[in-house]
Enzyme design. Structure first.
Site, short mmCIF file in Angstrom:
data_model
loop_
_atom_site.label_atom_id
_atom_site.label_comp_id
_atom_site.label_asym_id
_atom_site.label_seq_id
_atom_site.Cartn_x
_atom_site.Cartn_y
_atom_site.Cartn_z
N LYS A 145 -105.36 -37.79 22.32
CA LYS A 145 -104.80 -37.16 21.12
C LYS A 145 -104.17 -35.81 21.44
O LYS A 145 -103.05 -35.52 21.05
CB LYS A 145 -105.87 -36.95 20.04
CG LYS A 145 -106.54 -38.22 19.56
CD LYS A 145 -107.56 -37.94 18.50
CE LYS A 145 -108.69 -37.02 18.91
NZ LYS A 145 -109.58 -37.54 19.97
N ARG B 20 -112.23 -36.51 10.49
CA ARG B 20 -113.21 -37.12 11.38
C ARG B 20 -114.22 -37.98 10.64
O ARG B 20 -115.06 -38.59 11.25
CB ARG B 20 -114.03 -36.03 12.05
CG ARG B 20 -113.39 -35.29 13.18
CD ARG B 20 -113.20 -36.16 14.35
NE ARG B 20 -113.84 -35.76 15.55
CZ ARG B 20 -113.30 -34.93 16.45
NH1 ARG B 20 -112.13 -34.42 16.27
NH2 ARG B 20 -113.95 -34.66 17.55
N ARG C 50 -111.58 -34.83 33.29
CA ARG C 50 -110.68 -33.89 32.61
C ARG C 50 -110.99 -32.46 33.03
O ARG C 50 -112.14 -32.07 33.16
CB ARG C 50 -110.86 -34.00 31.08
CG ARG C 50 -110.11 -32.88 30.35
CD ARG C 50 -109.98 -33.15 28.89
NE ARG C 50 -111.24 -33.28 28.20
CZ ARG C 50 -111.35 -33.63 26.92
NH1 ARG C 50 -110.27 -33.88 26.21
NH2 ARG C 50 -112.52 -33.73 26.36
N ARG D 182 -114.94 -29.06 30.29
CA ARG D 182 -115.47 -28.70 28.98
C ARG D 182 -116.97 -28.98 28.92
O ARG D 182 -117.43 -29.97 29.46
CB ARG D 182 -114.76 -29.53 27.88
CG ARG D 182 -113.63 -28.78 27.22
CD ARG D 182 -112.78 -29.62 26.33
NE ARG D 182 -113.48 -30.40 25.32
CZ ARG D 182 -112.85 -31.16 24.43
NH1 ARG D 182 -111.52 -31.22 24.42
NH2 ARG D 182 -113.53 -31.86 23.53
N ARG E 32 -120.83 -38.10 21.50
CA ARG E 32 -119.53 -38.00 20.81
C ARG E 32 -118.98 -39.39 20.49
O ARG E 32 -118.41 -39.61 19.43
CB ARG E 32 -118.53 -37.21 21.66
CG ARG E 32 -118.84 -35.71 21.67
CD ARG E 32 -118.15 -35.00 22.80
NE ARG E 32 -116.72 -35.08 22.74
CZ ARG E 32 -115.91 -34.94 23.80
NH1 ARG E 32 -116.41 -34.72 24.99
NH2 ARG E 32 -114.61 -35.00 23.64
P1 AP5 Z 1 -107.02 -35.62 25.88
O1 AP5 Z 1 -105.59 -35.61 25.49
O2 AP5 Z 1 -107.68 -34.32 26.19
O3 AP5 Z 1 -107.87 -36.48 24.82
P2 AP5 Z 1 -108.34 -36.14 23.33
O4 AP5 Z 1 -108.24 -37.40 22.55
O5 AP5 Z 1 -107.62 -34.94 22.81
O6 AP5 Z 1 -109.84 -35.84 23.65
P3 AP5 Z 1 -110.83 -34.76 23.06
O7 AP5 Z 1 -112.10 -34.92 23.91
O8 AP5 Z 1 -110.25 -33.40 23.01
O9 AP5 Z 1 -111.07 -35.31 21.65
P4 AP5 Z 1 -112.26 -35.09 20.75
O10 AP5 Z 1 -111.78 -35.74 19.52
O11 AP5 Z 1 -113.60 -35.55 21.22
O12 AP5 Z 1 -112.47 -33.52 20.80
P5 AP5 Z 1 -112.04 -32.34 19.85
O13 AP5 Z 1 -111.55 -31.27 20.72
O14 AP5 Z 1 -111.20 -32.82 18.73
O15 AP5 Z 1 -107.15 -36.60 27.15
C1 AP5 Z 1 -108.40 -36.79 27.79
C2 AP5 Z 1 -108.16 -36.90 29.32
O16 AP5 Z 1 -107.43 -38.10 29.58
C3 AP5 Z 1 -107.32 -35.75 29.91
O17 AP5 Z 1 -107.79 -35.44 31.19
C4 AP5 Z 1 -105.88 -36.33 29.99
O18 AP5 Z 1 -105.13 -35.75 31.05
C5 AP5 Z 1 -106.17 -37.80 30.22
N1 AP5 Z 1 -105.16 -38.69 29.60
C6 AP5 Z 1 -104.59 -38.55 28.38
N2 AP5 Z 1 -103.73 -39.57 28.14
C7 AP5 Z 1 -103.80 -40.39 29.23
C8 AP5 Z 1 -103.14 -41.62 29.58
N3 AP5 Z 1 -102.27 -42.22 28.77
N4 AP5 Z 1 -103.44 -42.17 30.77
C9 AP5 Z 1 -104.35 -41.57 31.61
N5 AP5 Z 1 -104.98 -40.40 31.34
C10 AP5 Z 1 -104.70 -39.82 30.16
O19 AP5 Z 1 -113.45 -31.94 19.20
C11 AP5 Z 1 -114.47 -31.33 19.98
C12 AP5 Z 1 -115.65 -31.02 19.06
O20 AP5 Z 1 -115.24 -30.11 18.02
C13 AP5 Z 1 -116.23 -32.22 18.30
O21 AP5 Z 1 -117.19 -32.92 19.09
C14 AP5 Z 1 -116.90 -31.50 17.09
O22 AP5 Z 1 -118.10 -30.89 17.45
C15 AP5 Z 1 -115.87 -30.42 16.78
N6 AP5 Z 1 -114.84 -30.87 15.81
C16 AP5 Z 1 -113.50 -30.97 16.05
N7 AP5 Z 1 -112.85 -31.42 14.96
C17 AP5 Z 1 -113.80 -31.62 14.01
C18 AP5 Z 1 -113.77 -32.09 12.68
N8 AP5 Z 1 -112.61 -32.47 12.08
N9 AP5 Z 1 -114.92 -32.18 11.99
C19 AP5 Z 1 -116.10 -31.79 12.55
N10 AP5 Z 1 -116.22 -31.35 13.82
C20 AP5 Z 1 -115.07 -31.25 14.55
#
Ligand code: AP5
Length: 217
Positions: A13, A91, A130, A163, A174
């Site tokens: 994402k 979420r 990552r 991270r 997660r």
């Molecule tokens: P990346 O693009 O970083 O993936 P992502 O989907 O953004 O992953 P996140 O781990 O950031 O998502 P998340 O939803 O768990 O975390 P968030 O930060 O929102 O890609 C991942 C890896 O794969 C990278 O190394 C990339 O290079 C690689 N990659 C990407 N595309 C690829 C491809 N096509 N092929 C190969 N490799 C690829 O949330 C973190 C925390 O914040 C949550 O756990 C929660 O505690 C809190 N939080 C955030 N939002 C909320 C909410 N709305 N409500 C409540 N708590 C929240």
């Protein structure tokens, strides 16, 4: 154009939202980045959410709604953006409903809902490899997007770190939270929008190209 991007942790994402934001001149609103920034700066909000995030659980709905609301409804006349892309929100079903209410009160519309489909085994491999820049937040992957100099960001030279929530036990939590709370909101969106399901296991460029084609159609 306003876009919501949905998918499991590690589905890409953030990677895709960054690229789409550049290509379509959109404001990239990432709740994860906003929360991590607050934790890094140890603001009162950051201190409040730090342990919840480290455990891989969701922080409270009120906190994230406050972070998102202004970004998706308030437009400064000097704003350079042609819309926004929302990454990491909503979420759960309560957040999805709140977002609909907020957008409808502000007469904002959503032009694209994208779901990145990636299986669990690929997710675990991606997240354990990552690395994120502490300075500019660029994201790398030791398997398929390795930095040119080990431990250093190609874009700004900053330090690359893993991270805290990418440790295997936190990734498992997660993913469990995602299955229970987030995946069901796909039904909510499919009832209201034409959700673009995209195979997120292909190369990063291919995924971007497909999303651009779908949201521009
Ligand atoms: P990346 O693009 O970083 O993936 P992502 O989907 O953004 O992953 P996140 O781990 O950031 O998502 P998340 O939803 O768990 O975390 P968030 O930060 O929102 O890609 C991942 C890896 O794969 C990278 O190394 C990339 O290079 C690689 N990659 C990407 N595309 C690829 C491809 N096509 N092929 C190969 N490799 C690829 O949330 C973190 C925390 O914040 C949550 O756990 C929660 O505690 C809190 N939080 C955030 N939002 C909320 C909410 N709305 N409500 C409540 N708590 C929240």
């Amino acid at each position: 154009m306003n876009i919501i991007i949905l998918g499991a942790p590690g589905s890409g994402k953030g990677t895709q939202a960054t690229r789409l934001a550049e290509r379509l001149n959109l404001r990239h609103v990432s709740t994860g980045d906003l929360l991590r920034d607050a934790v890094a700066k140890q603001t009162p909000l950051g201190k409040q959410v730090e342990s919840t995030m480290a455990e891989g659980k969701l922080v409270s709905d009120n906190i994230v709604l406050d972070l998102v609301k202004g970004a998706v409804t308030v437009h400064d006349p000097d704003d350079p953006w042609d819309g926004w892309i929302l990454d990491g929100y909503p979420r759960n079903s309560a957040q999805a409903e709140e977002l609909e209410d907020v957008l409808s009160s502000a007469r904002e519309t959503v032009e694209g809902v994208v779901f990145l489909d990636v299986p669990g085994d690929v997710i675990v491999e991606r997240l354990s490899n990552r690395r994120t820049c502490t300075e500019c937040k660029s994201v790398f992957n030791l398997l398929n997007r390795a930095p040119q100099v080990e431990g250093k960001c190609d874009d700004c030279g900053g330090d690359l770190v893993q991270r805290d929530d990418d440790k295997p036990e936190t990734v498992r939590e997660r993913l469990a939270v995602y299955e229970k709370e987030t995946l069901p909101i796909l039904d909510f969106y499919e009832l209201r929008y034409d959700v673009h399901r995209v195979n997120g296991t292909r190369g990063i460029d291919e995924v971007t190209d497909e999303i651009l084609e779908l949201v521009s159609a």
